[in-house]
Design a protein around this motif. Structure first.
Motif, PDB file in Angstrom:
ATOM      1  N   UNK A  82       0.831  -1.208   0.000  1.00 16.11           N
ATOM      2  CA  UNK A  82       0.000   0.000   0.000  1.00 16.11           C
ATOM      3  C   UNK A  82       0.859   1.250   0.000  1.00 16.11           C
ATOM      4  N   UNK A  83       1.906   1.224   0.816  1.00 16.47           N
ATOM      5  CA  UNK A  83       2.771   2.406   0.868  1.00 16.47           C
ATOM      6  C   UNK A  83       3.461   2.640  -0.473  1.00 16.47           C
ATOM      7  N   UNK A  84       3.872   1.530  -1.097  1.00 14.30           N
ATOM      8  CA  UNK A  84       4.506   1.671  -2.407  1.00 14.30           C
ATOM      9  C   UNK A  84       3.531   2.204  -3.440  1.00 14.30           C
ATOM     10  N   UNK A  85       2.257   1.888  -3.232  1.00 17.09           N
ATOM     11  CA  UNK A  85       1.249   2.380  -4.166  1.00 17.09           C
ATOM     12  C   UNK A  85       0.939   3.854  -3.911  1.00 17.09           C
ATOM     13  N   UNK A  86       1.573   4.405  -2.900  1.00 22.11           N
ATOM     14  CA  UNK A  86       1.466   5.839  -2.701  1.00 22.11           C
ATOM     15  C   UNK A  86       0.280   6.306  -1.886  1.00 22.11           C
ATOM     16  N   UNK A  87      -0.225   5.437  -1.003  1.00 24.18           N
ATOM     17  CA  UNK A  87      -1.332   5.891  -0.167  1.00 24.18           C
ATOM     18  C   UNK A  87      -0.920   5.883   1.299  1.00 24.18           C
ATOM     19  N   UNK A  88      -1.644   6.663   2.108  1.00 21.66           N
ATOM     20  CA  UNK A  88      -1.493   6.572   3.553  1.00 21.66           C
ATOM     21  C   UNK A  88      -2.267   5.359   4.045  1.00 21.66           C
ATOM     22  N   UNK A  89      -1.806   4.784   5.142  1.00 24.57           N
ATOM     23  CA  UNK A  89      -2.456   3.588   5.671  1.00 24.57           C
ATOM     24  C   UNK A  89      -2.779   3.773   7.154  1.00 24.57           C
ATOM     25  N   UNK A  90      -3.983   3.370   7.540  1.00 26.76           N
ATOM     26  CA  UNK A  90      -4.333   3.256   8.949  1.00 26.76           C
ATOM     27  C   UNK A  90      -4.761   1.817   9.182  1.00 26.76           C
ATOM     28  N   UNK A  91      -4.205   1.179  10.210  1.00 29.74           N
ATOM     29  CA  UNK A  91      -4.640  -0.179  10.544  1.00 29.74           C
ATOM     30  C   UNK A  91      -5.717  -0.106  11.626  1.00 29.74           C
ATOM     31  N   UNK A  92      -6.722  -0.953  11.502  1.00 33.90           N
ATOM     32  CA  UNK A  92      -7.757  -1.059  12.527  1.00 33.90           C
ATOM     33  C   UNK A  92      -7.748  -2.500  13.022  1.00 33.90           C
ATOM     34  N   UNK A  93      -7.638  -2.668  14.330  1.00 32.59           N
ATOM     35  CA  UNK A  93      -7.516  -4.036  14.834  1.00 32.59           C
ATOM     36  C   UNK A  93      -8.878  -4.651  15.186  1.00 32.59           C
ATOM     37  N   UNK A  94      -8.861  -5.708  15.983  1.00 33.89           N
ATOM     38  CA  UNK A  94     -10.074  -6.492  16.218  1.00 33.89           C
ATOM     39  C   UNK A  94     -11.077  -5.741  17.091  1.00 33.89           C
ATOM     40  N   UNK A  95     -12.291  -6.230  17.099  1.00 27.59           N
ATOM     41  CA  UNK A  95     -13.268  -5.725  18.061  1.00 27.59           C
ATOM     42  C   UNK A  95     -12.984  -6.374  19.407  1.00 27.59           C
ATOM     43  N   UNK A  96     -13.342  -5.655  20.458  1.00 23.02           N
ATOM     44  CA  UNK A  96     -13.343  -6.292  21.771  1.00 23.02           C
ATOM     45  C   UNK A  96     -14.640  -7.076  21.868  1.00 23.02           C
ATOM     46  N   UNK A  97     -14.517  -8.383  22.024  1.00 18.36           N
ATOM     47  CA  UNK A  97     -15.698  -9.229  22.014  1.00 18.36           C
ATOM     48  C   UNK A  97     -15.685 -10.155  23.220  1.00 18.36           C
ATOM     49  N   UNK A  98     -16.170  -9.671  24.354  1.00 16.47           N
ATOM     50  CA  UNK A  98     -16.031 -10.458  25.582  1.00 16.47           C
ATOM     51  C   UNK A  98     -16.725 -11.812  25.516  1.00 16.47           C
TER      52      UNK A  98
END
Lengths: 420, 254
Positions: free
Chosen positions: B157-173
């Motif tokens: 993604x970075x090589x493709x020239x975009x900014x990246x934000x990662x979103x992790x898992x939901x908290x699922x008790x």
């Protein structure tokens, strides 16, 4: 589970008195006596095993106030390390003596009987787990979690799932320790034989296996995909090291352990680990961590027993041995009694802890509840563990007195109910 | 591990519990506030492309790549991506904000990887928000493999020239006894750190809401109502996070 030694400890009762070699000073004390008199049992082992059992239980519950008292928040290693190490130590202590006195075949036979008990305990826990999951799966339909609920899909093919569970390949979360234990115990006869022959060679081989595992990325696969959460090829190091200590290693190391240099190395390392852990809990501090260090250090894997974790455990153990002599009067204090009692019946209490963790999740899910309920569930669980440990020891010392030594697990004992 | 005072400690603890507990319960009295502590929304990493687009008044195009937890079945317009778009529009009134969602249902990070660059070529986003980890955790993919999969994806993604934000898992008790999230959370954090990209810690945020009493995520509530409210809060938090990472917070807000 480390408890392996326990029930067994009851069996070869008499041997305890005659230490295998006089040098096993550190190991020494632990006469396997389980009689009320309780001879010179190594109470420190029981104490820390009991503590590990409590911590594992708390760690298995949803985060609550008590969670902040578990050691994993203050360093790299956690209760599992303590548990496996003490397991190796006690197993070697008990079965090592059996091997010396009764020979390889008899000792192996006893170990296999123990393996069987652990296996049965595991299957029993799995059954309870299935019951809980099935219930949750049918009752719970929060659209927020429609994706996560997909995990229940395994219920659609019980034929495969249950068989895989019996093969130890399908292990729900929190049920990974007993399979690890079973595998470690299976190889205990060979380990003991090696250690008896040339202790240092045995330990060296264990280190070698650990290194090779890291180098070649060996692991055991699990069902439906993935791998064993506790890689036995790596975790055996801790188990074998425990055994090595029990068979005289600890005594030979005592010189090093008591040197001031060692003391400061341990303190420095524990402090370092503490501050690193602090940055996990207080992300605002992360900027203090050098990037280089982060990249070198992370991730600290539990699956393969990262060297940093192992070292952290060693440092903790070294300090404990140093500052807590076997003769420490506190070990007899009634305040520590609950911990020691739990530690003395570790397989039973471990299984109970896993069950209580399931039950705790369940109660929390049904009752909802805030911080108070969460904490209460933890406390109630610990009290139950203590109570059951007390009952078990009552059975051993009073109810079963005179009868042939029971080697039953708590489960049996419970079933036997009032008949006694 | 301080054995000496073990039991005493525990008992003292118990005594203190009630007090601490009730204090906590009172905080919980205000539902739906869904405030997020600032430290969960701040990041050292930046989003230069987003910042540049906004400063030059170019349209901001966001692509959300995620699994099923990035949507609510049958009401996609209430899911967090839509809420994020609304919040961004509100905060950046001067520029158009486009957002599209590409659901990769049931795919692990490794399976999503090959399609990432194609998606970027097709949508030409400024920012890719990649929500991942859940499927991997459910299938207990080897965490090392998971890490290298995200690593590859992020690099692509970075090589493709975009900014990246990662979103992790939901908290699922509810599924905590069945899905082991920690290894996947840890590895996402590691990758984010290594590539200096912002990680939106959805897990910690949702857990905070649960602990603070904003949402009872244990509840067996059947309707989509709570899901919608949680997603609305997530979308709002994510918009703050993105603007903060792009360092647009003070400058551009009305």
């Amino acid at each position: 589970m480390s408890s392996i030694a326990d029930p067994v400890a009851g069996t070869p009762r008499s041997d305890a008195a005659t230490a295998p070699d006089a040098k096993a000073a550190a190991a020494s004390s632990a006469p396997a006596i389980a009689l009320p008199v309780a001879g010179e049992r190594e109470l420190r082992l029981d104490l820390f095993r009991g503590m590990a059992l409590w911590l594992i239980f708390i760690d298995h519950l949803p985060t609550n106030i008590l969670t902040w008292f578990t050691i994993r928040n203050y360093g790299f290693s956690d209760a599992t390390e303590i548990f496996i190490f003490i397991s190796g130590y006690t197993a070697a202590f008990v079965y090592g003596r059996a091997m010396l006195e009764a020979g390889f075949v008899v000792a192996t036979a006893r170990i296999m009987r123990r393996v069987w008990q652990i296996y049965v305990a595991h299957v029993f826990l799995f059954t309870i787990f299935l019951a809980e999951i099935s219930y949750v799966a049918t009752r719970f339909e929060n659209p927020l979690y429609s994706e996560e609920m997909g995990i229940m899909d395994f219920l659609k093919q019980p034929d495969v799932t249950i068989v895989q569970a019996l093969l130890l390949r399908f292990r729900p979360v929190n049920m990974d320790v007993l399979p690890l234990y079973i595998v470690l115990m299976l190889f205990l006869p060979i380990v003991l034989w090696l250690l008896k022959w040339r202790a240092d060679v045995g330990l060296a081989l264990s280190v070698l296996l650990y290194a090779l595992t890291w180098h070649f990325d060996w692991y055991l696969t699990a069902y439906p995909s993935g791998f064993w959460i506790f890689n036995p090829f790596a975790w055996q190091l801790l188990f074998v090291f425990g055994a090595w200590c029990a068979l005289g290693g600890a005594a030979r190391m005592s010189r090093i352990l008591s040197s001031p240099v060692m003391l400061w190395i341990c303190i420095a390392y524990l402090t370092f680990a503490f501050f690193v852990t602090l940055t996990w809990h207080i992300p605002q501090l992360t900027f203090l961590m050098p990037k280089r260090l982060e990249q070198w250090m992370y991730p600290i894997t539990k699956t393969d027993l990262d060297v940093l974790r192992f070292a952290h455990f060693l440092a903790l153990a070294a300090l404990t041995v140093r500052f807590l002599p076997r003769s420490w009067s506190g070990l007899k204090s009634p305040w520590l009694r609950p911990l020691i009692l739990c530690g003395q019946h570790s397989l039973e209490i471990f299984c109970l802890g896993v069950f209580l963790a399931f039950a705790g999740h369940f109660v929390l899910a049904e009752l909802g509840g805030g911080a108070v309920t969460h904490a209460l569930v933890s406390v109630a669980g610990i009290l139950i563990m203590w109570g059951v440990a007390w009952v078990i020891s009552w059975y051993k010392h009073s109810a079963d007195k005179g009868a042939s030594k029971t080697k039953g697990t708590v489960i049996n004992a419970d079933m036997a109910g009032g008949s006694a | 591990m301080r054995p000496g005072s073990g039991a005493v400690l525990v008992l003292t603890l118990l005594a203190g519990l009630a007090a601490a507990g009730s204090a906590r319960a009172q905080d919980a009295a205000t539902p739906q506030a869904c405030d997020v502590p600032p430290y969960l929304l701040s990041t050292e990493s930046t989003l230069p492309k987003v910042a540049e687009a906004v400063k030059n008044a170019r349209p901001l195009t966001v692509l959300v790549v995620g699994s099923r937890s990035s949507t609510i079945l049958a009401s996609e317009s209430s899911a967090y991506p839509a809420k994020l778009q609304a919040a961004l529009k509100e905060k950046l009134p001067s520029i158009p904000v486009n957002l599209s969602v590409e659901l990769q249902t049931g795919k692990t990070a490794e399976e999503v990887d090959p399609g990432l660059v194609k998606l970027v070529e097709a949508k030409r986003p400024t920012l890719v928000i990649w929500q991942t980890g859940t499927v991997d955790a459910m299938r207990s993919v080897d965490p090392d493999d998971f890490r290298s999969a995200i690593d590859e994806g992020v690099v692509a993604l970075q090589n493709a020239g975009v900014d990246v934000v990662l979103v992790n898992l939901q908290y699922s008790p509810r599924t905590e006894t069945m899905i082991s999230a920690p290894p996947y959370l840890d590895n996402m954090r590691v990758v984010a750190q290594q590539h200096s990209i912002p990680l939106f810690d959805r897990f910690a945020i949702m857990r905070h809401w649960n602990d603070a009493g904003d949402f009872d995520l244990f509840s067996t509530f059947h309707g989509t109502d709570m899901a919608k409210r949680v997603h609305a809060c997530l979308g709002r938090a994510l918009s703050k996070f993105v603007l903060d990472a792009a360092r647009l917070d003070q400058a551009q807000q009305n």
